[in-house]
Design a protein around this motif. Structure first.
Motif, PDB file in Angstrom:
ATOM      1  N   ASP A  26      13.945  -5.987  -0.942  1.00 48.57           N
ATOM      2  CA  ASP A  26      14.056  -6.948   0.160  1.00 48.57           C
ATOM      3  C   ASP A  26      13.411  -8.298  -0.177  1.00 48.57           C
ATOM      4  N   THR A  27      12.303  -8.262  -0.926  1.00 48.09           N
ATOM      5  CA  THR A  27      11.558  -9.487  -1.213  1.00 48.09           C
ATOM      6  C   THR A  27      12.085 -10.221  -2.435  1.00 48.09           C
ATOM      7  N   PHE A  28      12.422  -9.467  -3.478  1.00 46.27           N
ATOM      8  CA  PHE A  28      12.766 -10.082  -4.758  1.00 46.27           C
ATOM      9  C   PHE A  28      14.189  -9.790  -5.239  1.00 46.27           C
ATOM     10  N   GLY A  29      14.898  -8.884  -4.549  1.00 43.67           N
ATOM     11  CA  GLY A  29      16.302  -8.671  -4.863  1.00 43.67           C
ATOM     12  C   GLY A  29      16.646  -7.444  -5.671  1.00 43.67           C
ATOM     13  N   GLY A  30      15.665  -6.696  -6.134  1.00 41.21           N
ATOM     14  CA  GLY A  30      15.968  -5.501  -6.920  1.00 41.21           C
ATOM     15  C   GLY A  30      14.752  -5.024  -7.678  1.00 41.21           C
ATOM     16  N   VAL A  31      14.964  -4.057  -8.575  1.00 39.72           N
ATOM     17  CA  VAL A  31      13.887  -3.516  -9.399  1.00 39.72           C
ATOM     18  C   VAL A  31      14.392  -3.385 -10.832  1.00 39.72           C
ATOM     19  N   ASP A  32      13.653  -3.972 -11.768  1.00 34.98           N
ATOM     20  CA  ASP A  32      14.010  -3.890 -13.190  1.00 34.98           C
ATOM     21  C   ASP A  32      12.997  -3.113 -14.015  1.00 34.98           C
ATOM     22  N   VAL A  33      11.750  -3.180 -13.630  1.00 35.93           N
ATOM     23  CA  VAL A  33      10.661  -2.547 -14.377  1.00 35.93           C
ATOM     24  C   VAL A  33       9.796  -1.758 -13.411  1.00 35.93           C
ATOM     25  N   VAL A  34       9.455  -0.530 -13.792  1.00 27.29           N
ATOM     26  CA  VAL A  34       8.528   0.289 -13.006  1.00 27.29           C
ATOM     27  C   VAL A  34       7.438   0.780 -13.935  1.00 27.29           C
ATOM     28  N   VAL A  35       6.188   0.514 -13.557  1.00 24.18           N
ATOM     29  CA  VAL A  35       5.035   0.985 -14.327  1.00 24.18           C
ATOM     30  C   VAL A  35       4.159   1.817 -13.406  1.00 24.18           C
ATOM     31  N   ASN A  36       4.000   3.098 -13.722  1.00 23.52           N
ATOM     32  CA  ASN A  36       3.160   3.957 -12.900  1.00 23.52           C
ATOM     33  C   ASN A  36       1.772   4.069 -13.529  1.00 23.52           C
ATOM     34  N   SER A  37       0.870   3.205 -13.054  1.00 25.36           N
ATOM     35  CA  SER A  37      -0.495   3.182 -13.572  1.00 25.36           C
ATOM     36  C   SER A  37      -1.468   3.926 -12.666  1.00 25.36           C
ATOM     37  N   ARG A  96       0.850  -1.198   0.000  1.00 25.73           N
ATOM     38  CA  ARG A  96       0.000   0.000   0.000  1.00 25.73           C
ATOM     39  C   ARG A  96       0.880   1.240   0.000  1.00 25.73           C
ATOM     40  N   ALA A  97       0.641   2.138  -0.941  1.00 20.65           N
ATOM     41  CA  ALA A  97       1.457   3.353  -1.032  1.00 20.65           C
ATOM     42  C   ALA A  97       0.709   4.437  -1.794  1.00 20.65           C
ATOM     43  N   ASP A  98       0.715   5.624  -1.253  1.00 19.49           N
ATOM     44  CA  ASP A  98       0.246   6.811  -1.964  1.00 19.49           C
ATOM     45  C   ASP A  98       1.394   7.275  -2.851  1.00 19.49           C
ATOM     46  N   VAL A  99       1.175   7.288  -4.171  1.00 19.32           N
ATOM     47  CA  VAL A  99       2.288   7.587  -5.076  1.00 19.32           C
ATOM     48  C   VAL A  99       2.845   8.994  -4.891  1.00 19.32           C
ATOM     49  N   ALA A 100       2.066   9.886  -4.301  1.00 22.38           N
ATOM     50  CA  ALA A 100       2.540  11.258  -4.112  1.00 22.38           C
ATOM     51  C   ALA A 100       3.296  11.446  -2.803  1.00 22.38           C
ATOM     52  N   THR A 101       3.386  10.390  -1.989  1.00 19.77           N
ATOM     53  CA  THR A 101       4.084  10.471  -0.709  1.00 19.77           C
ATOM     54  C   THR A 101       5.443   9.798  -0.824  1.00 19.77           C
ATOM     55  N   GLU A 150       6.382   6.670   1.331  1.00 21.99           N
ATOM     56  CA  GLU A 150       5.631   5.451   1.018  1.00 21.99           C
ATOM     57  C   GLU A 150       6.116   4.828  -0.278  1.00 21.99           C
ATOM     58  N   VAL A 151       6.441   5.650  -1.263  1.00 22.87           N
ATOM     59  CA  VAL A 151       6.976   5.127  -2.520  1.00 22.87           C
ATOM     60  C   VAL A 151       8.344   4.500  -2.287  1.00 22.87           C
ATOM     61  N   SER A 152       9.174   5.162  -1.494  1.00 21.10           N
ATOM     62  CA  SER A 152      10.490   4.610  -1.171  1.00 21.10           C
ATOM     63  C   SER A 152      10.358   3.267  -0.470  1.00 21.10           C
ATOM     64  N   SER A 161       3.406  10.926 -10.324  1.00 22.69           N
ATOM     65  CA  SER A 161       4.217  10.420 -11.437  1.00 22.69           C
ATOM     66  C   SER A 161       5.673  10.814 -11.258  1.00 22.69           C
ATOM     67  N   PHE A 162       5.900  12.033 -10.804  1.00 26.25           N
ATOM     68  CA  PHE A 162       7.264  12.513 -10.613  1.00 26.25           C
ATOM     69  C   PHE A 162       7.963  11.744  -9.495  1.00 26.25           C
ATOM     70  N   VAL A 163       7.249  11.516  -8.389  1.00 25.89           N
ATOM     71  CA  VAL A 163       7.846  10.790  -7.258  1.00 25.89           C
ATOM     72  C   VAL A 163       8.216   9.364  -7.679  1.00 25.89           C
ATOM     73  N   VAL A 164       7.299   8.699  -8.380  1.00 21.60           N
ATOM     74  CA  VAL A 164       7.576   7.334  -8.826  1.00 21.60           C
ATOM     75  C   VAL A 164       8.725   7.316  -9.836  1.00 21.60           C
TER      76      VAL A 164
END
Length: 244
Positions: A78-89, A60-65, A68-70, A117-120
């Motif tokens: 922590d769960t999957f080891g990293g981030v490769d793809v980010v989709v801001n829907s 759960r995260a408010d994209v403008a906060t 919470e996005v961090s 959108s900018f924060v994400v």
């Protein structure tokens, strides 16, 4: 599964965002299902993905906060080891003639659609690994310029303006940045409050003579987020069946 790609998808508890999350999972990616408040819907997306043999977690995260996005990205690491793809829907819609628009509504809309959108995008630019992809969501209304969509189109125009700039700022990182701009798409949110005549009129607009489906948009996003989309960068792709 150290070589598995990991996707963070916001607005993923329903509609287009849900379709994107499940489509990326079906393509073999682990998915962080970001959502604003509907715990039950987000849990259902995770259950659908895991039942099909995929890996997913809801956050759960408010994209403008910012915090919470961090934290959402921290969960991906922590769960999957990293981030490769980010989709801001994640996004908000409000319809009104410009002359009548409540400025409090404008502020709420732009807080989610522009600041969010900018924060994400900012967090994605800091975290996405080499070979990754960032995909933002806009709307074909930016080009269609329909009455009553002034505030919404303005907010999504800002998203499109970020796209090529961020792609250029990530020079040397081997990370693509693109935006998908759907046309009328048959989500519950879109169909709510519209009579059959209105829906039929909207469906007749594109040469393909139908509304888009969430899966149509999800497949475009999956292309941009996958190996086939590596030479597409800094673009806004209007996925709308040919509406001009």
């Amino acid at each position: 599964m150290a070589d598995q790609r990991v996707a963070v998808v916001t607005g993923a508890s329903r509609g287009i965002g849900r379709a994107i999350a499940t489509t990326l999972a079906a393509a073999g990616q682990a998915v962080v299902v970001g959502y604003a408040g509907n715990d039950v819907a987000a849990k259902a997306v995770v259950e659908e993905i895991t039942a099909a043999g995929g890996r997913a977690v809801a956050v759960r995260a408010d994209v403008a906060t910012e915090s919470e996005v961090s934290a959402m990205f921290d969960t991906a690491v922590d769960t999957f080891g990293g981030v490769d793809v980010v989709v801001n829907s994640a996004g908000r819609l409000a319809l009104s003639p410009i002359a009548d628009l409540d400025l409090d509504v404008l502020d709420e809309l732009h807080r989610t659609n522009i600041r969010g959108s900018f924060v994400v995008a900012r967090e994605a630019a800091r975290r996405v690994r080499t070979g990754g992809a960032i995909v933002m969501l806009s709307t074909s209304v930016v080009g269609l310029q329909l009455p009553n969509y002034g505030a919404y189109a303005a907010s999504k125009g800002a998203v499109e303006a970020m796209t090529l700039i961020l792609a250029r700022e990530l020079r040397g990182r081997d990370v693509t940045v693109n935006t998908v701009a759907p046309g009328p798409t048959a989500t519950d949110l879109f169909l709510d409050g519209k009579d059959e005549a209105t829906i039929a009129r909207l469906a007749a607009q594109p040469p393909l003579e139908r509304l888009g489906a969430p899966a149509d948009i999800a497949r475009v996003v999956a292309f941009l987020a996958g190996p086939g989309g590596r030479w597409v960068n800094g673009q806004t792709l209007r996925a709308n069946g040919g509406i001009v």
